[in-house]
Design a protein around this motif. Structure first.
Motif, PDB file in Angstrom:
ATOM      1  N   ILE A   1      46.675  30.744  34.450  1.00 56.09           N
ATOM      2  CA  ILE A   1      46.461  30.229  33.146  1.00 56.09           C
ATOM      3  C   ILE A   1      47.584  28.966  33.059  1.00 56.09           C
ATOM      4  N   ILE A   2      48.589  29.064  33.817  1.00 52.24           N
ATOM      5  CA  ILE A   2      49.719  27.921  33.821  1.00 52.24           C
ATOM      6  C   ILE A   2      49.836  27.151  35.067  1.00 52.24           C
ATOM      7  N   GLY A   3      48.912  27.185  35.811  1.00 51.93           N
ATOM      8  CA  GLY A   3      48.652  26.429  36.830  1.00 51.93           C
ATOM      9  C   GLY A   3      49.260  27.006  38.362  1.00 51.93           C
ATOM     10  N   ALA A   4      49.418  28.087  38.361  1.00 50.58           N
ATOM     11  CA  ALA A   4      49.590  28.980  39.486  1.00 50.58           C
ATOM     12  C   ALA A   4      48.636  28.841  40.855  1.00 50.58           C
ATOM     13  N   LEU A   5      48.907  28.496  41.937  1.00 48.60           N
ATOM     14  CA  LEU A   5      47.603  28.516  43.013  1.00 48.60           C
ATOM     15  C   LEU A   5      47.974  29.494  43.702  1.00 48.60           C
ATOM     16  N   ASP A   6      47.494  30.678  42.874  1.00 50.95           N
ATOM     17  CA  ASP A   6      47.347  32.199  43.668  1.00 50.95           C
ATOM     18  C   ASP A   6      45.878  32.259  43.867  1.00 50.95           C
ATOM     19  N   LEU A   7      45.658  33.678  44.439  1.00 53.12           N
ATOM     20  CA  LEU A   7      44.284  33.974  44.793  1.00 53.12           C
ATOM     21  C   LEU A   7      43.384  33.674  43.440  1.00 53.12           C
ATOM     22  N   PHE A   8      43.653  34.118  42.198  1.00 59.81           N
ATOM     23  CA  PHE A   8      42.896  33.809  40.979  1.00 59.81           C
ATOM     24  C   PHE A   8      42.777  32.506  40.725  1.00 59.81           C
ATOM     25  N   GLY A   9      43.900  31.706  40.659  1.00 60.58           N
ATOM     26  CA  GLY A   9      43.904  30.334  40.275  1.00 60.58           C
ATOM     27  C   GLY A   9      42.945  29.354  41.319  1.00 60.58           C
ATOM     28  N   LEU A  10      43.160  29.618  42.815  1.00 57.51           N
ATOM     29  CA  LEU A  10      42.529  28.894  43.585  1.00 57.51           C
ATOM     30  C   LEU A  10      40.973  28.955  43.632  1.00 57.51           C
ATOM     31  N   SER A  11      40.699  30.598  43.506  1.00 59.23           N
ATOM     32  CA  SER A  11      39.055  30.852  43.496  1.00 59.23           C
ATOM     33  C   SER A  11      38.374  30.386  42.155  1.00 59.23           C
ATOM     34  N   ASN A  12      39.357  30.253  41.196  1.00 60.48           N
ATOM     35  CA  ASN A  12      38.763  29.577  39.959  1.00 60.48           C
ATOM     36  C   ASN A  12      38.335  28.204  40.110  1.00 60.48           C
ATOM     37  N   ILE A  13      39.126  27.486  40.680  1.00 61.90           N
ATOM     38  CA  ILE A  13      39.069  25.888  40.832  1.00 61.90           C
ATOM     39  C   ILE A  13      37.909  25.901  41.983  1.00 61.90           C
ATOM     40  N   PHE A  14      37.844  26.699  42.999  1.00 65.32           N
ATOM     41  CA  PHE A  14      36.484  26.572  43.858  1.00 65.32           C
ATOM     42  C   PHE A  14      35.235  27.104  43.223  1.00 65.32           C
ATOM     43  N   SER A  15      35.339  27.668  42.244  1.00 66.39           N
ATOM     44  CA  SER A  15      34.189  28.261  41.628  1.00 66.39           C
ATOM     45  C   SER A  15      33.677  27.131  40.797  1.00 66.39           C
ATOM     46  N   GLN A  16      34.601  26.467  40.079  1.00 69.93           N
ATOM     47  CA  GLN A  16      34.064  25.392  39.316  1.00 69.93           C
ATOM     48  C   GLN A  16      33.439  24.223  40.081  1.00 69.93           C
ATOM     49  N   GLN A  17      34.154  24.096  41.359  1.00 67.35           N
ATOM     50  CA  GLN A  17      33.685  23.008  42.159  1.00 67.35           C
ATOM     51  C   GLN A  17      32.278  23.375  42.563  1.00 67.35           C
ATOM     52  N   ALA A  18      32.100  24.721  43.171  1.00 71.04           N
ATOM     53  CA  ALA A  18      30.767  25.158  43.421  1.00 71.04           C
ATOM     54  C   ALA A  18      29.622  24.778  42.662  1.00 71.04           C
ATOM     55  N   VAL A  19      29.969  25.359  41.245  1.00 69.24           N
ATOM     56  CA  VAL A  19      28.784  25.200  40.047  1.00 69.24           C
ATOM     57  C   VAL A  19      28.532  23.730  39.688  1.00 69.24           C
ATOM     58  N   PHE A  20      29.616  22.942  39.526  1.00 64.79           N
ATOM     59  CA  PHE A  20      29.512  21.603  39.051  1.00 64.79           C
ATOM     60  C   PHE A  20      29.592  20.584  39.978  1.00 64.79           C
ATOM     61  N   GLY A  21      30.045  20.700  41.568  1.00 69.28           N
ATOM     62  CA  GLY A  21      29.946  20.001  42.145  1.00 69.28           C
ATOM     63  C   GLY A  21      28.752  20.151  43.459  1.00 69.28           C
ATOM     64  N   SER A  22      28.651  21.381  43.828  1.00 65.06           N
ATOM     65  CA  SER A  22      27.571  21.604  44.853  1.00 65.06           C
ATOM     66  C   SER A  22      26.471  22.316  44.191  1.00 65.06           C
ATOM     67  N   ASN A  23      26.366  22.741  42.998  1.00 67.54           N
ATOM     68  CA  ASN A  23      25.214  23.248  42.258  1.00 67.54           C
ATOM     69  C   ASN A  23      24.826  24.553  43.198  1.00 67.54           C
ATOM     70  N   GLN A  24      25.999  25.300  43.668  1.00 70.58           N
ATOM     71  CA  GLN A  24      25.799  26.444  44.443  1.00 70.58           C
ATOM     72  C   GLN A  24      26.176  27.693  43.464  1.00 70.58           C
ATOM     73  N   LEU A  25      25.222  28.167  42.453  1.00 68.11           N
ATOM     74  CA  LEU A  25      25.753  29.260  41.784  1.00 68.11           C
ATOM     75  C   LEU A  25      26.108  30.457  42.374  1.00 68.11           C
ATOM     76  N   TRP A  26      25.171  30.898  43.177  1.00 69.12           N
ATOM     77  CA  TRP A  26      25.288  32.121  43.821  1.00 69.12           C
ATOM     78  C   TRP A  26      26.601  32.178  44.761  1.00 69.12           C
ATOM     79  N   TRP A  27      27.422  31.080  45.340  1.00 68.44           N
ATOM     80  CA  TRP A  27      28.757  31.251  45.611  1.00 68.44           C
ATOM     81  C   TRP A  27      29.819  31.906  44.781  1.00 68.44           C
ATOM     82  N   VAL A  28      29.491  31.627  43.411  1.00 69.81           N
ATOM     83  CA  VAL A  28      30.416  32.249  42.475  1.00 69.81           C
ATOM     84  C   VAL A  28      30.564  33.746  42.694  1.00 69.81           C
ATOM     85  N   PHE A  29      29.485  34.516  43.123  1.00 70.94           N
ATOM     86  CA  PHE A  29      29.314  35.800  43.111  1.00 70.94           C
ATOM     87  C   PHE A  29      30.151  36.236  44.189  1.00 70.94           C
ATOM     88  N   VAL A  30      30.095  35.505  45.399  1.00 68.84           N
ATOM     89  CA  VAL A  30      30.721  35.859  46.673  1.00 68.84           C
ATOM     90  C   VAL A  30      32.080  35.410  46.372  1.00 68.84           C
TER      91      VAL A  30
END
Length: 282
Positions: A216-245
């Motif tokens: 929540i303060i910008g750390a690039l740990d497993l949770f932080g980077l996965s959260n960034i990728f999830s947002q890109q998957a939903v809003f950028g690639s429109n691959q919602l099921w990637w979020v579950f993976v």
């Protein structure tokens, strides 16, 4: 003869511990596989999708695991050192020493770790001289706050371990000619540390999961980077099921970390367990 029998019994006991640990690890592995299979059938996704892992694996997943391990390398040693020192110091007869430490323990145990992380990242850098400022200083302060938070809990674990050793043993050791330091080192500490290991395993498992709060303060740990990728998957690639993976993989990594640390400390507890020691009271 007695030594030979004792050594043989110890070897047999160690083999039994190893087999039980391997059996438990196998059970957890089978359970995790079944969990993933059920999720794939219910949610209709493929956790081994090559396109997903080509994008997520190297830059986000592996980097995130490395980042989480870096923060754990700071938080865990710091929290254990604080917990042991404060737990021991709180047994002092001097009120001038125990009172401030009691305030520290009560304060950090009563504060949500997420609040501590936020305040540490905002206010902590102002306490550091300007020449030591860096881009990640706020995140480092957040990690130190988690160490202080866990250290407060661990201090009570260690203090309870110290108090579980009857004072008569300390007095008996001193009557045999031992100094106070020798009595603590050879009589009290071995028993206290054995009693502290099981609850310490639970606290370290909590610490591993609490590192995700640094995102929540910008750390690039497993949770932080996965959260960034999830947002890109939903809003950028429109691959919602990637979020579950992604979050299934994250959950498995945290599970492996906590399971490994817990089993390691449980093995240490069983390896050095003294029969009847758990029944010792003040």
């Amino acid at each position: 003869m007695v030594t030979t029998v004792g050594a043989a019994s110890r070897q047999s006991f160690d083999r039994g511990l190893t087999l039980r640990t391997l059996q438990r690890a196998a059970e957890m592995t089978v359970g995790a596989i079944l969990f993933i299979v059920i999720l794939e059938l219910v949610l209709h996704f493929d956790i081994l999708d090559s396109t997903l892992w080509g994008l997520y694996g190297p830059s986000y997943f592996l980097s995130g695991i490395f980042g989480t391990l870096q923060y754990l390398a700071i938080i865990i040693p710091l929290s254990v050192a604080i917990g042991f020192s404060v737990g021991w110091a709180r047994l002092s007869r001097f009120r001038v020493l125990t009172w401030p430490l009691s305030v520290y323990v009560d304060f950090f145990r009563g504060m949500p770790p997420i609040i501590l992380v936020i305040f540490a990242s905002l206010l902590g850098p102002s306490l550091v001289p300007a020449r030591f400022h860096s881009q990640g200083l706020g995140i480092l302060m957040g990690a130190l706050a988690l160490g202080l938070h866990s250290g407060a809990y661990q201090s009570e674990i260690f203090r309870a371990g110290f108090m579980s050793v009857p004072r008569g043993q300390l007095e008996a050791a001193e009557s045999l000619g031992m100094t106070f330091g020798q009595a603590m080192h050879f009589v009290v500490l071995p028993q206290a540390l054995r009693l502290s290991v099981p609850p310490l395993a639970n606290e370290l498992a909590v610490v591993i999961k609490d590192t995700s709060l640094l995102a929540i303060i910008g750390a690039l740990d497993l949770f932080g980077l996965s959260n960034i990728f999830s947002q890109q998957a939903v809003f950028g690639s429109n691959q919602l099921w990637w979020v579950f993976v992604v979050w299934t993989a994250v959950a498995l990594v945290y599970f492996v970390m906590t399971f490994s640390v817990t089993e390691l400390l449980n093995w240490i507890d069983r390896r050095y367990h003294v029969k009847g020691l758990e029944a010792v009271s003040v």
